[in-house]
Design an enzyme around this catalytic site. Structure first.
Site, PDB file in Angstrom:
ATOM      1  N   GLU A  46     -11.112 -19.471   4.672  1.00 48.72           N
ATOM      2  CA  GLU A  46     -10.499 -21.016   5.167  1.00 48.72           C
ATOM      3  C   GLU A  46     -11.788 -21.789   5.719  1.00 48.72           C
ATOM      4  OE1 GLU A  46      -7.054 -19.012   7.413  1.00 48.72           O
ATOM      5  OE2 GLU A  46      -9.531 -18.305   6.777  1.00 48.72           O
ATOM      6  N   ALA A 148      -8.416  15.178 -10.485  1.00 50.42           N
ATOM      7  CA  ALA A 148      -9.048  15.693 -11.406  1.00 50.42           C
ATOM      8  C   ALA A 148      -8.708  17.051 -11.838  1.00 50.42           C
ATOM      9  CB  ALA A 148     -10.151  14.849 -11.911  1.00 50.42           C
TER      10      ALA A 148
END
Length: 357
Positions: A46, A148
């Protein structure tokens, strides 16, 4: 709001222990200022956007994916800056789960005559900062379990050959995962067999190496293992039980390795206590790249938040070839762990399967 989210994501892996936040200021249908939180200790999104907007912020609308802070931390409260800048409306995607904020920022803005709308793209914002949300609520890291494997569920051949099951695209993706988390965790067995570096090696950009966490087992790890390289400059944590050799502990500490002495559970390092300790250290997210036994332990103890499987179009076979999850497994199918929010996509020849518990 989508632009605010896109900006926030630019800092992925860099803001911990803070959330990823983007902000966009709009006046008369035009963007007059935008920004994102780049790193803990630097200006919040901001503030960056307000500085860019300058005087044009008066009477404008501010879009931000997380409720503006209203407390003093390493930076001043954003709510005060928003009020002082003359913003007329703030659109917030999600409320801050931090108890120091938790709706107080929104109430502060409303008390000062600023219109506030909430909930725009809320689910997208929650997903972007899922690690931060968990960490703030339970003070434990968000845990991703990555493996994997072949189509028949094997992570290596019966001789231990595992390089490479997946293709280069999948391996690049793994390095991006490492680049986005605070820490990577493996077991001592993985270090002995694969001797990984657990560093980030990206093709087109410079990455940031995560903290390396090794869970000690019954057998030791060579002090010359790749994972201990540069331990004096890049953080390495070695988690062991109370029966760990004091002589070996001293050698590791002299190398720059942080040794965590933890209680044991069923003859192994208590992984729940390890997660508590890592949370105390400010580690918000962790990627587990261990073998079948570590996988089995973290799943059994329900420590995993997200699962990522890289499925290669290969058949390895063999009773002696290691599977992705070891241990005893469940006795009945009704007790099997279920994955929700499943997504599947292709990388090269491999499939990536992601889901949550």
């Amino acid at each position: 709001m989508q632009r605010a989210l896109d900006l926030a994501e630019k800092a992925k892996g860099r803001t911990s222990p803070n959330p990823m936040v983007g902000a966009v200021i709009v006046k008369s249908g035009k963007v007059v200022g935008e920004g994102y939180h780049k790193r803990a200790g630097l200006a919040h999104a901001e503030i960056v956007a307000l500085r860019k907007a300058g005087a044009r912020a008066r009477g404008a609308d501010l879009y931000v994916n997380l409720e503006p802070c209203c407390h003093d931390g390493r930076t001043p409260p954003c709510t005060e800056a928003i009020i002082a800048a003359g913003i007329q409306k703030v659109v917030v995607s999600m409320r801050d789960p931090n108890s120091l904020v938790g709706g107080k920022g929104i109430r502060s803005l409303k008390r000062n005559g600023i219109e506030v709308a909430t909930g725009v793209l809320r689910k997208d914002s929650e997903q972007l900062n899922e690690a931060f949300v968990k960490y703030i609520r339970v003070r434990r890291p968000f845990v991703i379990l990555k493996s994997a494997l072949s189509l028949d569920g094997k992570t290596a051949t019966r001789t231990g050959d595992s390089r490479w099951i997946t293709g280069s695209e999948a391996r690049e993706y793994v390095h991006r995962l490492r680049n986005n988390v605070d820490a990577v965790l493996v077991g001592a067995g993985t270090v002995r067999v694969d001797n990984p570096r657990l560093t980030v090696r990206l093709r087109k950009e410079r990455g940031r190496n995560p903290v390396r966490v090794i869970v000690g087992g019954k057998s030791g790890v060579s002090l010359s293992a790749n994972v201990f390289r540069n331990a004096g400059r890049e953080r390495v944590i070695y988690a062991v039980g109370k029966d760990f050799s004091p002589m070996r502990e001293n050698k590791l500490r002299r190398m720059g390795v942080e040794v965590l002495i933890l209680k044991q559970k069923k003859g192994r390092v208590d992984l729940g206590q390890l997660m508590d300790k890592l949370g105390e250290m400010g580690i918000v997210s962790i990627l587990i790249e261990g073998g079948s036994e570590i996988n089995a332990c973290v799943l059994e103890e329900k420590l995993v938040d997200k699962l990522i499987y890289f499925l290669a179009p290969k058949i390895i076979g063999g009773n002696g070839a290691p599977s992705v999850v070891g241990g005893c497994g469940v006795k009945q199918l009704k007790d099997a762990l279920s994955i929700r929010d499943l997504t599947v996509f292709q990388l090269g020849n491999d499939l990536v399967i992601e889901g949550k518990f």
